[in-house]
Design a protein around this motif. Structure first.
Motif, mmCIF file in Angstrom:
data_model
loop_
_atom_site.group_PDB
_atom_site.id
_atom_site.type_symbol
_atom_site.label_atom_id
_atom_site.label_comp_id
_atom_site.label_asym_id
_atom_site.label_seq_id
_atom_site.Cartn_x
_atom_site.Cartn_y
_atom_site.Cartn_z
ATOM 1 N N VAL A 46 0.832 -1.202 0.000
ATOM 2 C CA VAL A 46 0.000 0.000 0.000
ATOM 3 C C VAL A 46 0.863 1.247 0.000
ATOM 4 O O VAL A 46 1.986 1.256 0.531
ATOM 5 C CB VAL A 46 -0.955 0.039 1.219
ATOM 6 C CG1 VAL A 46 -1.935 -1.127 1.174
ATOM 7 C CG2 VAL A 46 -0.178 0.036 2.528
ATOM 8 N N GLN A 50 -3.067 5.171 0.715
ATOM 9 C CA GLN A 50 -3.880 4.004 1.060
ATOM 10 C C GLN A 50 -3.737 3.630 2.536
ATOM 11 O O GLN A 50 -4.708 3.252 3.194
ATOM 12 C CB GLN A 50 -3.488 2.827 0.169
ATOM 13 C CG GLN A 50 -3.807 3.034 -1.302
ATOM 14 C CD GLN A 50 -3.131 2.003 -2.193
ATOM 15 O OE1 GLN A 50 -2.014 1.562 -1.925
ATOM 16 N NE2 GLN A 50 -3.809 1.619 -3.259
ATOM 17 N N TYR A 51 -2.529 3.739 3.047
ATOM 18 C CA TYR A 51 -2.239 3.446 4.452
ATOM 19 C C TYR A 51 -3.049 4.381 5.354
ATOM 20 O O TYR A 51 -3.705 3.958 6.316
ATOM 21 C CB TYR A 51 -0.735 3.621 4.665
ATOM 22 C CG TYR A 51 -0.186 3.364 6.042
ATOM 23 C CD1 TYR A 51 -0.808 2.562 6.984
ATOM 24 C CD2 TYR A 51 1.050 3.942 6.400
ATOM 25 C CE1 TYR A 51 -0.255 2.343 8.232
ATOM 26 C CE2 TYR A 51 1.619 3.723 7.641
ATOM 27 C CZ TYR A 51 0.957 2.943 8.565
ATOM 28 O OH TYR A 51 1.518 2.722 9.790
ATOM 29 N N GLU A 53 -5.781 5.965 4.593
ATOM 30 C CA GLU A 53 -7.210 5.662 4.491
ATOM 31 C C GLU A 53 -7.575 4.453 5.345
ATOM 32 O O GLU A 53 -8.610 4.444 6.018
ATOM 33 C CB GLU A 53 -7.618 5.397 3.043
ATOM 34 C CG GLU A 53 -9.103 5.073 2.927
ATOM 35 C CD GLU A 53 -9.560 4.818 1.507
ATOM 36 O OE1 GLU A 53 -10.465 3.978 1.316
ATOM 37 O OE2 GLU A 53 -9.016 5.468 0.585
ATOM 38 N N ARG A 54 -6.725 3.419 5.337
ATOM 39 C CA ARG A 54 -7.013 2.225 6.136
ATOM 40 C C ARG A 54 -7.009 2.556 7.630
ATOM 41 O O ARG A 54 -7.858 2.081 8.382
ATOM 42 C CB ARG A 54 -5.995 1.126 5.822
ATOM 43 C CG ARG A 54 -6.201 0.485 4.449
ATOM 44 C CD ARG A 54 -5.122 -0.547 4.139
ATOM 45 N NE ARG A 54 -5.122 -1.659 5.084
ATOM 46 C CZ ARG A 54 -5.925 -2.724 5.008
ATOM 47 N NH1 ARG A 54 -6.806 -2.822 4.021
ATOM 48 N NH2 ARG A 54 -5.850 -3.702 5.900
#
Length: 543
Positions: A46, A50-51, A53-54
């Protein structure tokens, strides 16, 4: 006190004062390093966008499940992405992160669930039976369990609980992070090993973790985009705070679930790992790995090592494999490492291999974020810096715990005199560099003479057949106690107690030489430390 005569209007406000927190690092990285690799675990790769968002989805989902600011979210997870994400997602909803050692017994995990008051637990499928059994033994209300499967590692979902990825899918990617208003707010709760009783809950604050990340970048001589391999368990001092640090410099975290020589050499060769941390036992594993378990690489890997002081013989051998080792020192109560053996090139570059290794085995000087770390006697006075006198390492600085959770008396005792009392016995050289002689409880007193178990272990580790050595006190009618060595041999080596004692006598004074040698696999903690308390029990029963 540094106030000017007229400071009218010079007040703290939102524009000029923000509480220090490592959460800021990931919020910035999501913008500055949006498309740069943030995390790698097999096929799981990621970017920072993306990190972030997670982690945001995790924070949102936890809040939706009723986790309120100040409540505790625990984890029972090895070094996989969910454990890294919890370091940001849990505090981002205002909660306190409690990463629990996955090797603990049911009774101890149950105690930690109760004592810490966990509202929810993220648990890897491998450890689900442990978590469920611990919940069944609790005196208070049991936490909600969210399962974190890892099918590729052979641990698929059980079907008994909601799963981590399903929970993330329910989270809101637009959730507004709950940032601390006061940097003294609690960030994490970590439990000590508890080898002499119930483990104590060590409380970290946002300020200490933030400054730890800043100090580590300086001490590890880091530049942008390092590639960091997670060898240090993230349940141990939050992995020395390295998960919180990596977004600061756009680093890539390479997760390592199972700590083996092939996994480490493979990550270095395939992913270009530049940095890793680990106990001396990890270095020893790499040094003694057979050729078929090694991979070649063409760059230097920077290593922080801490735990028991590494044997000079191990330090000497590992450099030739492409690793540059820096000895660091710290405790759970200090967020991990707070001293370093800072290399003094002008004085030490010309040393030969054995001398370099001996110098590198020192615990060194304070990290830049610490205020004062030194060695004091029983009256809390500075010991002579003569490389001989001994005292206790005393620590003062912002990366010292808030205290022990629900234990004010232990907190007061630990902070007596304005320093944190480490319990580690050390000497100081003329340049101020500290060197651990032993834990106070590990000193062997034979005929009135103090013997450092660390010194004896270092000599034994120099023998070509020895993989690991641990020395403890054995009762003796004449001398009170004498050194007893427990030795783990390399594969194919044959036990030769008299030969090993003769080898040690070449270097050590007679009274320091082991009087008994036992050959066996040594008991170890999940972080690679040898469990001397178990060996002391055995030594009490020996003839």
């Amino acid at each position: 006190m540094g106030w000017m005569q007229d400071e009218t209007g010079l007040d703290k406000c939102d524009a000029n004062y923000v509480a220090l927190t490592p959460l800021s690092h990931l919020r910035r990285a999501a913008l500055v390093f949006a498309n740069h690799p943030a995390m790698i675990y097999g096929d799981h790769r990621v970017t920072y966008a993306q990190y972030y968002e997670r982690c945001t989805r995790l924070a949102s989902a936890l809040a939706a499940k009723g986790v309120a600011p100040g409540e505790v979210v625990a984890t029972l997870i090895p070094n996989v992405p969910a454990q890294v994400e919890a370091h940001f997602g849990v505090p981002a909803c205002g909660a306190v992160l409690n990463t629990i050692n996955t090797r603990l017994d049911v009774d101890t995990v149950s105690y930690i669930f109760d004592h810490g008051g966990a509202k929810l637990v993220l648990v890897d499928s491998q450890f689900l039976d442990l978590a469920e059994a611990a919940c069944a033994q609790m005196h208070g209300p049991a936490p909600m369990l969210i399962e974190v499967p890892d099918a590729n590692a052979g641990h698929p979902a059980s079907g008994r609980h909601a799963t981590y990825e399903a929970m993330l899918a329910e989270g809101d990617p637009g959730f507004e992070w709950i940032m601390p208003q006061d940097e003294w707010e609690s960030l994490a709760l970590n439990y000590t090993s508890g080898t002499t009783g119930r483990p104590k809950g060590v409380v970290y604050h946002h300020r200490g973790a933030y400054l730890m990340t800043m100090g580590t970048v300086v001490s590890w001589r880091m530049v942008l985009h390092p590639i960091y391999l997670t060898i240090v368990p993230l349940f141990h001092c939050n992995g020395w705070n390295h998960s919180w640090m990596m977004p600061l410099i756009g680093g890539t975290v390479v997760c390592c679930r199972d700590i083996t020589a092939p996994a480490i050499f493979g990550a270095i060769a395939d992913e270009g790992v530049t940095h890793l941390g680990g106990a001396p036992i990890v270095l020893n594993m790499l040094v003694n790995a057979p050729a078929e378990e090694r991979r070649s690489f063409d760059h230097v890997v920077e290593v922080f090592t801490a735990g028991a002081p590494p044997a000079p013989a191990t330090l000497s051998k590992i450099e030739s494999l492409g690793f540059n080792v820096t000895q660091v020192y710290g405790l759970t109560e200090t967020y991990g490492h707070v001293t370093e053996c800072l290399w003094r090139g002008e004085d030490w570059d010309g040393l030969d291999k054995p001398e370099r290794a001996a110098v590198k085995a020192r615990q060194g000087v304070a990290f830049p974020m610490m205020e004062n770390i030194t060695v004091m006697d029983a009256e809390m006075q500075q010991i002579p810096k003569d490389g001989s006198a001994q005292g206790e390492i005393m620590i003062r600085g912002n990366s010292v715990m808030k205290g022990y959770y629900k234990n004010p008396s232990a907190t007061q005792e630990a902070f007596a005199g304005g320093f944190f009392h480490s319990g580690d016995i050390a000497l100081q050289h003329g340049d101020g560099y500290m060197q651990i002689a032993d834990r106070a409880k590990d000193i062997i007193i034979s005929g009135g003479e103090n013997i450092s178990s660390v010194e004896v272990e270092g000599v034994l580790m120099g023998h070509e057949d020895v993989l690991l050595a641990a020395v403890v006190a054995k009762p003796d009618e004449k001398w009170g106690e004498v050194p007893c060595a427990f030795v783990e041999l390399k594969p194919g080596a044959k036990p030769d107690p008299e030969g090993l004692i003769t080898f040690a006598r070449r270097t050590l004074a007679g009274f320091k030489t082991p009087k008994k040698v036992v050959f066996e696999e040594l008991p170890k903690t999940s972080t690679g430390k040898i469990q001397k308390f178990e060996l002391r029990k055995k030594a009490q029963l020996l003839d």
